[in-house]
Design an enzyme around this catalytic site. Structure first.
Site, PDB file in Angstrom:
ATOM      1  CD  GLU A 164      -2.717   0.990   2.642  1.00  0.00           C
ATOM      2  OE1 GLU A 164      -3.659   1.775   2.787  1.00  0.00           O
ATOM      3  OE2 GLU A 164      -2.440   0.090   3.478  1.00  0.00           O
ATOM      4  CE  LYS A 168      -7.421   1.297   3.163  1.00  0.00           C
ATOM      5  NZ  LYS A 168      -6.245   1.712   3.965  1.00  0.00           N
ATOM      6  CB  CYS A 180      -4.957  -1.899   3.944  1.00  0.00           C
ATOM      7  SG  CYS A 180      -4.299  -2.066   5.630  1.00  0.00           S
TER       8      CYS A 180
END
Length: 448
Positions: free
Chosen positions: A43, A131, A171
């Site tokens: 990330e 994300k 994540c």
């Protein structure tokens, strides 16, 4: 019928987009030469994690775009290689489409930023994923910087019979059911999760358990690419891993060090199997030591300090910090100073000298008696008739802080403080004395 995947578990530096891009390019070329056809970075690898308010600068995001484009250009000739690069991105969403004859003006646009990943192949960006789930707890403040994504990302990696449909998550997305479920519904055969998740004791096992839950819910194997390195007060431990479709561990990378973690994805009829090596776990105490060493090494290294200096007292806290510093930096970059006062016991001298001798670091003794006597003389009128107490003991600690900071200013080495969490929590430490310094190595460790 095999797709070789490489996770570039590397130590990326916040703000060094050219350097981070070069790391990714070098890793991709090496992985490609070794047969990998999918390279995965963690990330926000292109800018380092966490860049905090740098994300709010348009020029910073543009520099990240430039770095990603450079990666794409320089890897364009590697036929069949797909690269996932974690990066912040920006885009505009219009408001007032009916205004100005339906044309959208610059002043009507709302600037958005995303915590995203670009999927690169042969010089082109073939997909971008933003994300969806933005954490806003503990050290995370992502809702301040980013807008949640809405879409999903499924792409094909590999060629011919070895091709696999990869579903990409970032994540926190993998901590929730919906992103992975939607990704599977879109045709993903393998989940790839890129991450930057700070270390605490036991966190590695917690991640694996959470990802096992995600695998059980989807029935898809999973590869977890995790950042390694220290940044200010947090540490990322690596420990990237892979899970089979039945949620058993397929492989795990080492913790607290850079690693090119490789996993082979094999298709047997309709089933996918992952083959990888597994680094044995080291235990909580060993991981904690590794985390502290990495934190010291990266704080000094990434900020350009030539070395460290600390005051030795003969006690266990300064002994621990000294040992950590030597493991992190090497004995030649660590200097110790013993500063005796009228309160110093003989055993403190003996133990301090022994510590320095065992670890082969520079050791100096600088008496603070003249300065201490001068302070007492200046305050004699104010303190007349009063017994000596912690006031005088705190004065000696503050004199030592001045001496250490003077050495730091003159020679450039950073002062490592030696106070632990129990002392900080109870106030059993001296402001401007033993709390003086630039990096508190054991501030989050209880005395026990």
């Amino acid at each position: 019928m095999t797709l070789k995947i490489c996770v570039a578990q590397l130590n990326y530096c916040v703000g060094d987009m050219p350097g981070n891009a070069q790391k990714i390019i070098d890793a991709a070329r090496a992985a490609y030469a070794d047969g990998a056809r999918l390279l995965v970075t963690p990330e926000l690898a292109i800018c380092g994690y966490a860049a905090e308010d740098l994300f709010l600068r348009a020029s910073f995001i543009e520099a990240c775009d430039d770095a990603v484009n450079r990666v794409a250009r320089e890897l364009a000739g590697l036929k069949g290689l797909t690269v996932i690069v974690g990066t912040p991105t920006h885009g505009n969403t219009g408001r007032g489409d009916e205004a100005a004859g339906g044309l959208r003006t610059k002043s009507m646009a709302v600037q958005q930023r995303h915590n995203a990943a670009r999927v690169l192949r042969e010089g082109e960006v073939i997909a971008t994923y933003a994300k969806r789930e933005l954490p806003n707890y503990q050290v995370f403040d992502e809702r301040r910087y980013f807008t949640p994504g809405q879409g999903i990302c499924v792409f094909e990696a590999g060629e011919g019979e070895s091709a696999v449909r990869v579903g990409l998550l970032i994540c926190e997305d993998a901590w929730f059911e919906e992103p992975a479920r939607l990704t599977k519904e879109a045709g993903a055969e393998l989940l790839v999760v890129i991450n930057a998740s700070p270390f605490h004791v036991g966190k590695g096992n917690e991640r694996e358990v959470m990802m096992q839950n995600r695998v059980r819910a989807t029935g898809l194997p999973l590869i977890y690419a995790h950042l390694v390195g220290g940044q200010d007060e947090i540490v990322f431990e690596g420990r990237s891993f892979a899970l089979q479709a039945d949620a058993t561990l397929a492989g795990r990378a080492p913790g607290f060090k850079e690693n090119m973690f490789q996993a082979q994805v094999e298709r047997a009829q309709a089933a996918i199997k992952i083959i990888a090596t597994t680094e044995p776990e080291r235990g909580d105490d060993a991981e904690l030591w590794d985390a502290l060493v990495l934190g010291v090494r990266d704080y000094l290294g990434k900020n350009g300090f030539p070395g460290a200096i600390l005051g030795l007292s003969g006690g266990i806290d300064s002994a621990l910090v000294l040992a950590l510093a030597v493991d992190a930096l090497g004995a030649d970059k660590v200097r110790t100073v013993m500063m005796p006062s009228p309160y110093t016991a003989d055993i403190s001298w003996i133990d301090a000298r022994e510590m320095a001798h065992r670890l082969q670091v520079r050791y100096d003794e600088i008496s603070i008696v003249p300065e201490f006597d001068a302070f007492k003389a200046s305050l004699a009128g104010e303190f007349k008739g009063l017994p000596e107490d912690t006031t005088e003991e705190n004065i000696q600690a503050r004199i030592r802080g001045v001496f250490l900071m003077a050495l730091s200013n003159k020679f450039g080495s950073i002062v490592l403080t030696t106070g632990n969490k129990s002392e900080m929590a109870t106030g059993y430490c001296t402001l401007y004395g033993d709390m003086a310094g630039g990096f508190a190595v054991i501030k989050d460790l209880l005395k026990t």
